[in-house]
Motif scaffolding. Structure first.
Motif, PDB file in Angstrom:
ATOM      1  N   VAL A  61      25.766  60.649  11.897  1.00 45.30           N
ATOM      2  CA  VAL A  61      27.342  60.303  11.511  1.00 45.30           C
ATOM      3  C   VAL A  61      27.904  59.756  11.952  1.00 45.30           C
ATOM      4  N   ALA A  62      27.879  61.002  13.416  1.00 50.43           N
ATOM      5  CA  ALA A  62      29.452  60.760  14.635  1.00 50.43           C
ATOM      6  C   ALA A  62      28.989  60.279  15.231  1.00 50.43           C
ATOM      7  N   GLN A  63      27.792  59.362  15.468  1.00 51.16           N
ATOM      8  CA  GLN A  63      27.156  58.675  17.026  1.00 51.16           C
ATOM      9  C   GLN A  63      28.027  57.132  15.524  1.00 51.16           C
ATOM     10  N   VAL A  64      27.910  56.830  14.921  1.00 52.71           N
ATOM     11  CA  VAL A  64      28.103  55.424  14.321  1.00 52.71           C
ATOM     12  C   VAL A  64      29.773  56.386  14.847  1.00 52.71           C
ATOM     13  N   ALA A  65      30.347  56.618  13.743  1.00 57.84           N
ATOM     14  CA  ALA A  65      32.245  56.560  14.557  1.00 57.84           C
ATOM     15  C   ALA A  65      31.936  56.488  15.638  1.00 57.84           C
ATOM     16  N   PHE A  66      31.018  56.832  16.663  1.00 57.19           N
ATOM     17  CA  PHE A  66      31.146  56.684  17.869  1.00 57.19           C
ATOM     18  C   PHE A  66      31.420  55.227  18.357  1.00 57.19           C
ATOM     19  N   ALA A  67      30.131  54.651  18.205  1.00 52.70           N
ATOM     20  CA  ALA A  67      30.420  53.309  18.210  1.00 52.70           C
ATOM     21  C   ALA A  67      31.619  52.654  17.679  1.00 52.70           C
ATOM     22  N   VAL A  68      31.807  52.147  16.638  1.00 53.78           N
ATOM     23  CA  VAL A  68      33.380  52.344  15.605  1.00 53.78           C
ATOM     24  C   VAL A  68      34.144  52.291  16.597  1.00 53.78           C
ATOM     25  N   ALA A  69      34.385  53.313  17.455  1.00 53.41           N
ATOM     26  CA  ALA A  69      35.858  54.135  17.833  1.00 53.41           C
ATOM     27  C   ALA A  69      35.803  53.060  18.786  1.00 53.41           C
ATOM     28  N   TRP A 103      21.767  68.225   6.471  1.00 49.69           N
ATOM     29  CA  TRP A 103      21.395  67.488   4.812  1.00 49.69           C
ATOM     30  C   TRP A 103      22.369  66.992   4.370  1.00 49.69           C
ATOM     31  N   VAL A 104      22.993  67.291   3.584  1.00 51.07           N
ATOM     32  CA  VAL A 104      24.556  66.513   3.442  1.00 51.07           C
ATOM     33  C   VAL A 104      25.168  65.586   4.458  1.00 51.07           C
ATOM     34  N   ALA A 105      25.009  66.100   5.817  1.00 52.00           N
ATOM     35  CA  ALA A 105      25.226  65.255   6.933  1.00 52.00           C
ATOM     36  C   ALA A 105      24.131  63.888   6.586  1.00 52.00           C
ATOM     37  N   ILE A 106      23.253  64.025   7.147  1.00 54.18           N
ATOM     38  CA  ILE A 106      22.370  63.130   7.444  1.00 54.18           C
ATOM     39  C   ILE A 106      22.081  62.065   5.882  1.00 54.18           C
ATOM     40  N   ALA A 107      22.112  62.754   5.319  1.00 51.45           N
ATOM     41  CA  ALA A 107      22.704  61.505   4.150  1.00 51.45           C
ATOM     42  C   ALA A 107      24.260  61.279   4.095  1.00 51.45           C
ATOM     43  N   CYS A 108      25.109  60.939   4.331  1.00 46.48           N
ATOM     44  CA  CYS A 108      26.060  60.447   4.466  1.00 46.48           C
ATOM     45  C   CYS A 108      25.731  59.264   5.931  1.00 46.48           C
ATOM     46  N   ALA A 109      24.841  60.008   6.461  1.00 47.36           N
ATOM     47  CA  ALA A 109      24.861  58.933   7.892  1.00 47.36           C
ATOM     48  C   ALA A 109      24.492  57.734   7.369  1.00 47.36           C
ATOM     49  N   VAL A 110      23.013  57.516   6.028  1.00 45.27           N
ATOM     50  CA  VAL A 110      22.688  56.582   5.492  1.00 45.27           C
ATOM     51  C   VAL A 110      23.738  55.085   5.096  1.00 45.27           C
ATOM     52  N   PRO A 111      24.629  55.321   4.646  1.00 45.83           N
ATOM     53  CA  PRO A 111      25.672  54.243   4.523  1.00 45.83           C
ATOM     54  C   PRO A 111      26.463  54.317   5.584  1.00 45.83           C
ATOM     55  N   ALA A 112      26.670  55.033   6.138  1.00 45.17           N
ATOM     56  CA  ALA A 112      27.620  54.677   7.458  1.00 45.17           C
ATOM     57  C   ALA A 112      26.617  53.940   8.522  1.00 45.17           C
TER      58      ALA A 112
END
Length: 244
Positions: A61-69, A103-112
């Motif tokens: 999820v942090a990698q997705v934030a990285f790419a979007v920013a 597991w919460v962070a991993i679950a958040c990555a799915v919609p991200a």
């Protein structure tokens, strides 16, 4: 075995650059996100590998934030501020990840991972071919750093180091220099698509401990990724691919 990651990791950068020349920045960005380096790290670390994979999965999820920013800033403010904003975004989300179970962070990555990056209006990306030598050196350094961190500080921190998209950032900067910032934004959009396979690999390895099953999960996920990416291949890039 320890030296295998350092010798083999640059192959991914060369592969991403080769694909980019034929199918465009988005597909190259997806290839750069493939879990090649993390696979080598997991294999090299043996029994600690699944823990590293779990930590890396939690930071997708942090990698997705990285790419979007990165994509949003680079098209408006240039490469330097783009990579700085991306690093800040990765660090900020990583701090939040540290506050919740993995597991919460991993679950958040799915919609991200459903996030899309709008590329400024262009139908083709012109420019010189990428020079992969710099990227090859960078990915070698990051794999070596992750191995050292795992030895000194443990697998959780090593997973964070391995998850930081150094290769993808380097690839995007090379694309920006050769093809322009719009092409770099396209590569970062491809990165998000490619992270689906990365997440699948890390989760499967963390749960089963099997690198083979993890690679099979990547292959299955890449079928859907290929369909998504075909929409991002520009007409000029399709023409080069047909002539190659």
């Amino acid at each position: 075995m320890v030296f295998a990651p350092l010798l083999a990791a640059p192959v991914l950068m060369w592969l991403a650059s080769w694909v980019e020349r034929r199918l465009g920045p988005a597909v190259g960005g997806a290839v750069a996100a493939m879990p090649f380096a993390i696979t080598l790290i997991v294999v090299a670390l043996g029994a600690e590998g699944p823990a590293v994979a779990e930590s890396a999965a939690a930071h997708v999820v942090a990698q997705v934030a990285f790419a979007v920013a990165f994509a949003r800033v680079i098209v408006r403010r240039g490469s330097l501020l783009g990579v700085a904003a991306a690093a800040v975004a990765f660090a900020a989300v990583s701090l939040l990840v540290a506050l919740v179970p993995a597991w919460v962070a991993i679950a958040c990555a799915v919609p991200a991972l459903l996030a899309k990056i709008k590329v400024p209006g262009t139908s083709r990306f012109e420019g010189e071919p990428l020079d992969a030598r710099v990227g090859a050196g960078v990915v070698t350094a990051i794999v070596g750093c992750a191995l050292v961190v795992a030895e000194v500080s443990g697998p959780e921190l090593a997973g964070i180091v391995a998850a930081f998209p150094t290769l993808s950032a380097t690839f995007a900067l090379l694309v920006a220099r050769s093809r322009g910032v719009a092409a770099a934004a396209s590569a970062l959009g491809g990165l998000i698509v490619g992270l689906r396979g990365y997440l699948a690999f890390c989760v499967v390895v963390a749960v089963t401990g099997s690198v083979v099953l993890g690679l099979l999960a990547v292959a299955a996920m890449n079928v859907t990724a290929a369909w998504s990416l075909r929409l991002h291949v520009t007409s000029a890039d399709r023409g080069r691919a047909e002539l190659a």
